[in-house]
Each structure stands twice: as structure tokens, then as C-alpha cells.
Design an enzyme around this catalytic site. Structure first.
Site, PDB file in Angstrom:
ATOM      1  N   LYS A 109       0.842  -1.192   0.000  1.00 11.92           N
ATOM      2  CA  LYS A 109       0.000   0.000   0.000  1.00 11.92           C
ATOM      3  C   LYS A 109       0.883   1.250   0.000  1.00 11.92           C
ATOM      4  O   LYS A 109       1.951   1.272   0.627  1.00 11.92           O
ATOM      5  CB  LYS A 109      -0.893  -0.040   1.237  1.00 11.92           C
ATOM      6  CG  LYS A 109      -1.961   1.035   1.328  1.00 11.92           C
ATOM      7  CD  LYS A 109      -2.799   0.784   2.587  1.00 11.92           C
ATOM      8  CE  LYS A 109      -3.872   1.845   2.794  1.00 11.92           C
ATOM      9  NZ  LYS A 109      -4.671   1.576   4.013  1.00 11.92           N
ATOM     10  N   SER A 190      -9.566   1.655   3.372  1.00 11.99           N
ATOM     11  CA  SER A 190      -8.655   2.436   2.557  1.00 11.99           C
ATOM     12  C   SER A 190      -7.667   1.596   1.745  1.00 11.99           C
ATOM     13  O   SER A 190      -7.074   2.098   0.783  1.00 11.99           O
ATOM     14  CB  SER A 190      -7.872   3.407   3.443  1.00 11.99           C
ATOM     15  OG  SER A 190      -6.995   2.725   4.318  1.00 11.99           O
ATOM     16  N   SER A 214      -9.974  -1.380   7.201  1.00 11.34           N
ATOM     17  CA  SER A 214      -9.346  -1.143   5.900  1.00 11.34           C
ATOM     18  C   SER A 214      -8.581  -2.318   5.322  1.00 11.34           C
ATOM     19  O   SER A 214      -8.120  -2.239   4.186  1.00 11.34           O
ATOM     20  CB  SER A 214      -8.414   0.069   5.973  1.00 11.34           C
ATOM     21  OG  SER A 214      -9.145   1.241   5.742  1.00 11.34           O
TER      22      SER A 214
END
Length: 615
Positions: A109, A190, A214
Site C-alpha cells: 500500500k 482504505s 481497511s
């Protein structure tokens, strides 16, 4: 030049290389659904090299991610990826295999630092410029094990903690990530790019981060396993933060086995010296006399068990599954699919205990949002101090707010920064009353979250002699809506969030082809037990195998065309030039009388509850 432009240039160069493989159609990808164990066996036999595998994933990203109608999960490719792959191959040829992810491509990420040529931006131009000087601990652990850091994945900007109106999967730098099951569907956030990339077979595994939902929400939406570890089991050093109380680095993978092997590589069994949580215990255990285990496993794959549900005792909760908002109830096909997923637990040999009937409150910590807001202002300042050569280097949250205001056209075209403003307005001391939160102090909020965890989560596990608590993870993916924002109907990650406890989300079915998962919750450091249970569920249901992504323009994509469209050219075609795919498997059979249980009253508003399930 943006990171995405640089990534596309790298892809083009690779495709022009004589060693680049011939373009494959989507269903002809040679490593489709390949596991870590399968790929390691191929590399050990000499039939496959890490370089070949890495090139194949890069080409697939070019074909299915970076085109105009692609998934858009990748924010940047690593220009050093092939060099890392060649090093892994060279080490293997000399008899050095440095770990279970040796030569395996992994995506990270874009809020996770890598000390290389890639950016760490959290999706914001406020952090774009000079890359970090040092690896995060998790990236260093991957590098030490000769894994290939393939690139960075897109995310909800600032991990979905900038605005109550944020749109999951959108960032100023990366744009909007889509769902590989239906390009118009949302991948949840997210860690949207991480979940979508793992589902789309853009890497073998990917790393995401979770504060509340997330990792598990993208796992649910994209039909993959989402493993959120105990706070402090994986280091947050070198990760753009929300809250040191709740942040953790987790894994997206297509199987529980791949998530388990990855956890063993990225974890910190003892203190890493950069994150105090790696030497301690999460909030739920603090002050209880419980200490960090000294026997944290090195290999979690030994807990995999295809019969892991036989004899298990599981607490079931349906709290909240009727919806955060009484005006937006959960659709009947979804509640039916949830009940079918629960029935599979008993069919596989588990005994279920109804925790709702016993009166447990599993709605989440009452002080959670205040804790996150207070932590964020302080923690983000500490992170900014580690960066140089970016607009907010050495700055504060106020500097990020000012940057967004000055660059509103690129940073705030769809939603504002009201959460940033709220966090920045808080009183500075942990014992200062916070007017925005009813004069409750930060320390009081922490105490209320710990009390919730001890008197509900741990109390249920202990008093009912449970192996885990189980609930549906989130509602299935909604169609992305840049005007009205996210459409969260329910989410259960807050059961574990406030106390810092682990979750393993596993695919559990689908509704009209859109995936749906269930989550296994436990107390701190219970990953071995959760992995056993989740692997048992996976082996019994094979839910992902029965419902793979189609990259369709929309899902469901059948029974939606009018009479004059039925014979139109390209009917039921998938995206990216892939051949037509047959209709997905039908939804799980509904259970007669299935009904959602009303959510308990909470002080938090529906807006806050929605905001807390995608951080």
C-alpha cells in the site's frame, strides 16, 4: 512526472524486451490463482524463475490495470523489481533461499515506506517528492527474505481519514480504484488497491493497513482473504499513521495459507526498536496483567487445518447487520446470503452461540473516533518529521490542511477535509475536555474503549468458552458514486478495532456475483486459532473458487439489457479485451425466516459509524 506515468513507462519498456512473454488473455494467465506454495515448488524445480514470474505480473498489470477501463489498483511499479527478482534467482542458484516469500512478488500500500525510488504518499501530493530514506520495518522484512517488492497500490487518500464524505479507493495521485468483479463497483478502503490487486492476480500477495476495517472491508469487497493482525504484531515504523492505538499492517491474499505465510515474514516477534507496540500489548490487554507472549510463532502455516471448524464453538453476532441507517436497510438477498454463510459454519462442524441473545454489546468502542482524532494530529506530525523533500516535511496537520486548501483542484475535487479540521481543533492535552466529543477527555475515551473490549469481546470469549466470534464482514460492494460517496450499510470491524484485536476475513459467498465474506474475531495474539478456523471455512466452502473476478464493466451483467440491446455486438463482454465470461454463480440459497437483528443504540451518529468502517 507522476509515479503512475513512470510505472507505465517501465511497463512499456518491459513489453518491448525480447524476454517479455506474449500477451495473454485474462483467462489464459499462466499463474492465475497460483499460491505461494505452488510458485515456490515451481521455482525450486527450476521450471520457473522469479524474473519470469515478476514479468508476468507486470504484463498482467499492463493488460488489466493501467488501461482506460482497468482496475487502477497500482499507483506505481517498482523500477527495481526485476533487479530484485534476478537477485532472488541468483541467491537460489547458489543454494540460498532466504524465506518462504523468496522470489515472490508482493505489492505494498502506498502509505508504507520503502527506501528505494518509489514514493510513499498516502495518495496525497502533500507527501510527493523525495522518496523516504529508509524502509519501513515490514518492507525491510520482505527485503531480508528476498521477496520482490513489485510496486505500490492505490488507496483511499490519507487512509480515508480526511473527510466524512470521502470515497473509498480515490486519491489525488492515484485516482479511483475499481473492483475486479465489476469495474463500476467500489473496492472499499482504505486498502482498496491492495485488496483489488490481490483479487485481480496482479501479485501473489499484497500488504494493506487497517485502523478500523481497511484490510477486512477490501477483502470482503474483492473476494479475498484479509488478515488484520493484533496491534504491535506487525510494526508501524515507516507507515503513514492514523493512530498508534489502532493501526496495523495486514495482508490481502487469495488463500488463508498465503496470508498466513506472509504474516510470518512481515511480523515483529519482539521489539523492532522503532515502534513501541512491537514490545507490548494492545489497548485491550493493557492494565489487565496480560503480557506479550514469548512464544509467538515463526510459521503460521502450521495452523492451517481443512477440518478447522470441526468441534469449534463460535459466538455469532448479527448486531448492525440491518444497517447503520434505518432509512437504508440491508437488502433481503444480502441477509439471506449472510444466513447461508452462517449455516456453512454448522455444516462444517461448528457449534454456534447466539451472543446477541445473551446481551453482549459488540457495536464497537464508544470512544474510538475521539481516540483516532487525537492520535492522528500527534502521530502524523511525528511521521512528517521523518520525511524531507515533500511539501509537509517536518510539518504538522495544519500544514497538510493548508496544502489541501492551496491545491483544492487536485486534492479536493469531490470531498472536503472536515475530519482534518476536526482533528486539528482538538485541545492538546490527554486530560483536556474535548468539546467536540461532549467534553470527554482523550484518556477517558481510551478507558471506555478498553472497558468495551474487556466487558464484551473478552468476556464473551471467556464466559462462553468460544474459539472465536463470527459475523458478516461488510455489505457487498456498492457502485462507486463520486457524487454521493460511499454506500456503507453495515460493517463489523469495530468489534476488534478499539482493543487492537485481530481479524481474519474469508470469502463466504456472493450476491448476484458480488462477493461477501465473514470475519473471525479473537483476543490479542490469537492469530493461530483464527487461521485454523478460517482455513477450515475456506476448505469447506471454496467460496472464491466458485466466484472469480470477471473484470466486467458492471456486475451483475446479465438480465439488464433491453430487447433492442440483446443482440448488440460485445454483449456480456468483459473489460480489457478479455473473452466473454459466463454468468457468475447464483447467490447462496436463502434461509427461510432469516432476519437481521437491530443494531443497539449508540452515541455515535450514523455518519461517524460509517466513517469508522473503512479506515
Amino acid at each position: 512526472m507522476t509515479p503512475r506515468m513512470a510505472g507505465r513507462i517501465l511497463v512499456t519498456m518491459l513489453l518491448l524486451s525480447p524476454l517479455a512473454a506474449r500477451a495473454q488473455s485474462d483467462d489464459g494467465f499462466p499463474f492465475l490463482e497460483s499460491t505461494v506454495a505452488q510458485l515456490q515448488a515451481e521455482m525450486a524445480s527450476g521450471r520457473l524463475t522469479s524474473e519470469q514470474l515478476t514479468r508476468a505480473y507486470i504484463e498482467r498489470i499492463h493488460n488489466l490495470d493501467s488501461n482506460a477501463n482497468g482496475v487502477n489498483a497500482i499507483i506505481e511499479l517498482n523500477p527495481d523489481a526485476l533487479a530484485m527478482a534476478r537477485k532472488a534467482d541468483d541467491d537460489r542458484s547458489h543454494g540460498k533461499v532466504l524465506g518462504p516469500l523468496h522470489g515472490i512478488p508482493v505489492l505494498l500500500k502506498a502509505n508504507v515506506d520503502t527506501g528505494d525510488r518509489m514514493q510513499t504518499t498516502a495518495g496525497s501530493f502533500a507527501l510527493h517528492g523525495v522518496p523516504p530514506m529508509r524502509d519501513s520495518t515490514v518492507a525491510a522484512n520482505l527485503r531480508a527474505g528476498d521477496a520482490v517488492i513489485l510496486g505500490k497500490t492505490n488507496l483511499s487518500e490519507w487512509a480515508n481519514f480526511r473527510s466524512f464524505e470521502s470515497i473509498s479507493g480515490w486519491s489525488g495521485i492515484g485516482g479511483q480504484t475499481h473492483n475486479p468483479y465489476g469495474i463500476d463497483r467500489n473496492p472499499c478502503g482504505s486498502s482498496s488497491g491492495s485488496g483489488a490487486a490481490a483479487s485481480a492476480n496482479f501479485a501473489t500477495v499484497s500488504l494493506g493497513t487497517e485502523t478500523d476495517g481497511s484490510v477486512v472491508c477490501p477483502g470482503n469487497a474483492n473476494g479475498v482473504v484479509g488478515l488484520k493482525p493484533t496491534i504491535g504484531l506487525t510494526s508501524r515504523a515507516g507507515v503513514v499513521p492514523i493512530s498508534h492505538t489502532q493501526d496495523t499492517v495486514g495482508v490481502h491474499a487469495r488463500t488463508v495459507a498465503d496470508a498466513a505465510v506472509t504474516l510470518g515474514v512481515i511480523q515483529s516477534r519482539t521489539s523492532d526498536g522503532r515502534d513501541p507496540a512491537t514490545g507490548g500489548v494492545p489497548l485491550g490487554w493493557q492494565g489487565t496483567g496480560k503480557t506479550r507472549p514469548t512464544n509467538i510463532p515463526t510459521d503460521y502455516t502450521k495452523f492451517l487445518d481443512p477440518n478447522g471448524l470441526k468441534g469449534a464453538v463460535l459466538g455469532i453476532t448479527r448486531q448492525g447487520l440491518n444497517g447503520f441507517d434505518s432509512f437504508v436497510p440491508t437488502p433481503a438477498p444480502v441477509t439471506a446470503a449472510v444466513e447461508a454463510a452462517f449455516k456453512a459454519l454448522t455444516d462444517a462442524g461448528a457449534t454456534l452461540v447466539d451472543l446477541d441473545a445473551l446481551g453482549y454489546n459488540l457495536s464497537g468502542g464508544p470512544g474510538e473516533f475521539e481516540v483516532l482524532c487525537y492520535d492522528f494530529r500527534n502521530d502524523v506530525r511525528a511521521y512528517f518529521a521523518t520525511r524531507s523533500g515533500v511539501p509537509v516535511a517536518g510539518g504538522t496537520l495544519a500544514d497538510a490542511i493548508a496544502f489541501n486548501s492551496a491545491h483544492a483542484a487536485v486534492e479536493m475535487p469531490y470531498f472536503n477535509q472536515d475530519i482534518f479540521d476536526l482533528c486539528n481543533s482538538m485541545a492538546p492535552g490527554p486530560d483536556d475536555p474535548q468539546p467536540a466529543f461532549g467534553a470527554v477527555t482523550y484518556n477517558q475515551a481510551l478507558k471506555s474503549d478498553q472497558d468495551f473490549t474487556v466487558t464484551n469481546v473478552d468476556a464473551a470469549l471467556n464466559a462462553q468458552h468460544l474459539d472465536a466470534i463470527v459475523s458478516a464482514t461488510d455489505n457487498p460492494a456498492w457502485a462507486t458514486d463520486l457524487l454521493f460517496g460511499d454506500h456503507f450499510i453495515f460493517g463489523t470491524s469495530s468489534i476488534a478495532a478499539a482493543g487492537g484485536y485481530p481479524i481474519v476475513q474469508v470469502p463466504a459467498g456472493e450476491v448476484f456475483g458480488v462477493p461477501l465474506g465473514i470475519s473471525f474475531f479473537g483476543t490479542a495474539f490469537s492469530e493461530p486459532k483464527l487461521i485454523k478456523l478460517a482455513s477450515g471455512y475456506e476448505a469447506f466452502t471454496h467460496s472464491r473458487a466458485h466466484n472469480l473476478p470477471t473484470f466486467a464493466a458492471t456486475v451483475p451483467f446479465d438480465h439488464i439489457k433491453g430487447p433492442l440491446q440483446q443482440g448488440a455486438e460485445g454483449d456480456n463482454q468483459t473489460q480489457s479485451g478479455a473473452p466473454a465470461v459466463s454468468s457468475p454463480a447464483q447467490g447462496a440459497a436463502p434461509v427461510a425466516g432469516a432476519a437481521a437483528v437491530a443494531a443497539p443504540n449508540q452515541a455515535a451518529s450514523a455518519k461517524t459509524k460509517k466513517a469508522l468502517h473503512h479506515l
